[in-house]
Design a protein around this motif. Structure first.
Motif, mmCIF file in Angstrom:
data_model
loop_
_atom_site.group_PDB
_atom_site.id
_atom_site.type_symbol
_atom_site.label_atom_id
_atom_site.label_comp_id
_atom_site.label_asym_id
_atom_site.label_seq_id
_atom_site.Cartn_x
_atom_site.Cartn_y
_atom_site.Cartn_z
ATOM 1 N N UNK A 13 0.837 -1.209 0.000
ATOM 2 C CA UNK A 13 0.000 0.000 0.000
ATOM 3 C C UNK A 13 0.870 1.256 0.000
ATOM 4 N N UNK A 17 1.167 4.126 -2.901
ATOM 5 C CA UNK A 17 0.947 5.544 -2.577
ATOM 6 C C UNK A 17 2.110 6.395 -3.049
ATOM 7 N N UNK A 31 3.411 20.011 -16.364
ATOM 8 C CA UNK A 31 2.391 21.054 -16.523
ATOM 9 C C UNK A 31 3.002 22.443 -16.328
ATOM 10 N N UNK A 35 3.091 25.401 -19.007
ATOM 11 C CA UNK A 35 2.477 26.707 -18.727
ATOM 12 C C UNK A 35 3.506 27.825 -18.916
ATOM 13 N N UNK A 39 3.206 30.779 -21.619
ATOM 14 C CA UNK A 39 3.066 32.167 -21.172
ATOM 15 C C UNK A 39 4.197 33.073 -21.681
ATOM 16 N N UNK B 21 -4.977 3.892 0.991
ATOM 17 C CA UNK B 21 -4.510 3.637 -0.372
ATOM 18 C C UNK B 21 -4.700 4.910 -1.202
ATOM 19 N N UNK B 22 -4.034 5.005 -2.359
ATOM 20 C CA UNK B 22 -4.205 6.197 -3.195
ATOM 21 C C UNK B 22 -5.641 6.306 -3.684
ATOM 22 N N UNK B 25 -7.706 8.398 -1.418
ATOM 23 C CA UNK B 25 -7.527 9.845 -1.618
ATOM 24 C C UNK B 25 -8.341 10.324 -2.828
ATOM 25 N N UNK B 53 -5.263 29.708 -24.716
ATOM 26 C CA UNK B 53 -4.390 28.640 -25.220
ATOM 27 C C UNK B 53 -4.812 27.305 -24.594
ATOM 28 N N UNK B 55 -3.267 24.785 -23.490
ATOM 29 C CA UNK B 55 -2.528 24.390 -22.272
ATOM 30 C C UNK B 55 -3.063 25.162 -21.068
ATOM 31 N N UNK B 56 -3.305 26.472 -21.257
ATOM 32 C CA UNK B 56 -3.831 27.279 -20.152
ATOM 33 C C UNK B 56 -5.270 26.897 -19.839
ATOM 34 N N UNK B 58 -6.510 23.907 -20.217
ATOM 35 C CA UNK B 58 -6.405 22.648 -19.481
ATOM 36 C C UNK B 58 -6.030 22.917 -18.021
ATOM 37 N N UNK B 59 -5.075 23.849 -17.824
ATOM 38 C CA UNK B 59 -4.650 24.182 -16.454
ATOM 39 C C UNK B 59 -5.814 24.786 -15.664
ATOM 40 N N UNK B 62 -8.147 22.028 -14.728
ATOM 41 C CA UNK B 62 -7.498 21.223 -13.684
ATOM 42 C C UNK B 62 -7.621 21.928 -12.327
ATOM 43 N N UNK B 103 -5.378 13.366 7.917
ATOM 44 C CA UNK B 103 -4.881 13.186 6.543
ATOM 45 C C UNK B 103 -5.848 13.812 5.536
ATOM 46 N N UNK B 118 -2.130 27.947 -8.473
ATOM 47 C CA UNK B 118 -1.846 27.717 -9.910
ATOM 48 C C UNK B 118 -2.771 28.575 -10.770
ATOM 49 N N UNK B 121 -1.433 32.207 -10.640
ATOM 50 C CA UNK B 121 -0.142 32.412 -11.307
ATOM 51 C C UNK B 121 -0.209 32.145 -12.811
ATOM 52 N N UNK B 122 -0.978 31.122 -13.189
ATOM 53 C CA UNK B 122 -0.974 30.709 -14.599
ATOM 54 C C UNK B 122 -2.087 31.337 -15.421
ATOM 55 N N UNK B 123 -3.243 31.593 -14.785
ATOM 56 C CA UNK B 123 -4.406 32.007 -15.592
ATOM 57 C C UNK B 123 -4.793 33.459 -15.300
#
Lengths: 42, 309
Positions: A13, A17, A31, A35, A39, B21-22, B25, B53, B55-56, B58-59, B62, B103, B118, B121-123
């Motif tokens: 596990x 992880x 990414x 970016x 930019x 486990x992942x 999360x 753009x 990429x932007x 998509x960011x 996200x 957690x 993000x 800063x990016x968008x």
């Protein structure tokens, strides 16, 4: 589950992880690179 | 084989507690809710006048997804005790003990901060501020403050889910105009009938958990009436983007047909009574349609924009 199997399950596990976290960090690196590239060039 | 009550039954082997486990999360981010958030955010981004753009873009999407995931994690951190009492939520990572509460809290805070950072800063910093507002609205105003206190929790909390198209739009244009506010209003007005239809057929779950959902506090008749009222108000609001010239005929005709069907499905829900053991078919049908409704309505908005372009 024997103590040995238990330890293996915990290790598996944790390993999964860590791999997921590593992939997430790698994705963020790519990414941020993309970016920054967009930019400062477009 | 005979059963001897004198002999003690073999005790089950103690279940070991594996670290989260992942997948736990991922489950913490409520992926199904996130899919709707991503879709409406993407529609806001694609329907906005202007260019971003890929990429932007998509960011930006996200960031909207990470923000929604962070808010969902904080929601589950706060409501772990309540989730354990409801059948629908009892198998989540925190109620089952697969993950420590701290957690979940830390994960939620990290996702929320990362998404806002993000985005800024990016968008665009305005988009980042609205994203931060949406996270605080959902995690604090809705989850901590309103949900356990008032049967109007869904009405005001609906604002949290209404932010994504607004954020998507701002990411492209950098400003707040009438169109994204209308998109916000559509989801804001859609949320109560959507959730109250669900609350009608999982009423006992909410009652057991002590959440003052409208069917629990005001009763079924009042909830059914409210569902119809919101459906009727939703109809003209969905037509408003067409009326102000922000969307074309493809969207307008789709909005009219979809919203008319929404009202048609809300009518039998509004005027019926249900007793114990009722299968609640009409309520389940309205709930299922309400999800489809939002997907198709926003899809029509994007299709309209692409055709016009």
């Amino acid at each position: 589950m024997t103590p040995r199997e238990e330890q293996e399950a915990i290790a598996r596990t944790r390993r999964n992880r860590n791999r997921a976290l590593g992939l997430a960090l790698l994705f963020l690196v790519v990414l941020f690179y993309a970016i920054t590239f967009v930019k400062f060039t477009v | 084989m005979s059963f001897n009550p004198a002999s003690p039954a073999p005790s089950p082997a103690p279940a070991i507690q594996l670290p989260a486990d992942w997948r736990d999360f991922v489950a913490l981010t409520k992926p199904r809710v996130m899919s709707l958030v991503v879709f409406t955010g993407l529609c806001g981004l694609l329907a906005a006048p202007g260019h971003i753009h890929p990429v932007l873009g998509f960011a930006a999407i996200l960031c909207i997804a990470l923000g929604a995931g962070g808010a969902a994690a904080l929601n589950q951190w706060w409501e772990a005790d309540i989730d354990a009492l409801m059948k629908r939520t009892a198998k989540r990572p925190l109620p089952t003990g697969r993950m420590a509460r701290s957690d979940a809290r830390d994960f939620g805070i990290a996702l929320s901060c990362a998404s806002v950072g993000i985005m800024g800063l990016a968008i665009h910093w305005l988009a980042a501020i609205v994203l931060a507002l949406s996270i605080v609205y959902y995690a604090v105003v809705y989850t901590i403050w309103l949900k356990p206190r008032t049967p109007q929790n869904i009405v005001i909390g609906g604002g949290a889910g209404a932010f994504p198209p607004l954020i998507g739009w701002i990411a492209v244009t950098g400003e707040i105009t009438a169109m994204p506010v209308l998109l916000f209003a559509i989801i804001f007005l859609w949320t109560p009938p959507h959730f109250w239809a669900l609350a009608l057929f999982v009423r006992t779950d909410y009652a057991n958990a002590g959440i003052p959902m409208l069917p629990v506090v005001a009763g079924q008749a009042a909830t059914r009436r409210q569902i119809l009222i919101y459906s009727l108000v939703l109809l003209p609001v969905t037509l408003a983007p067409w009326a102000i010239g922000g969307a074309g005929a493809i969207y307008g005709v789709s909005a009219l047909a979809l919203s008319a069907l929404f009202v048609a499905l809300a009518l039998p829900v509004a005027f019926r009574r249900s007793g114990e053991g009722d299968p609640m078919r009409q309520e389940k049908r309205l709930f299922g349609y309400s999800v489809l409704y939002l997907f198709v309505l926003f899809g029509a908005l994007v299709a309209d924009r692409l055709v016009l372009a």
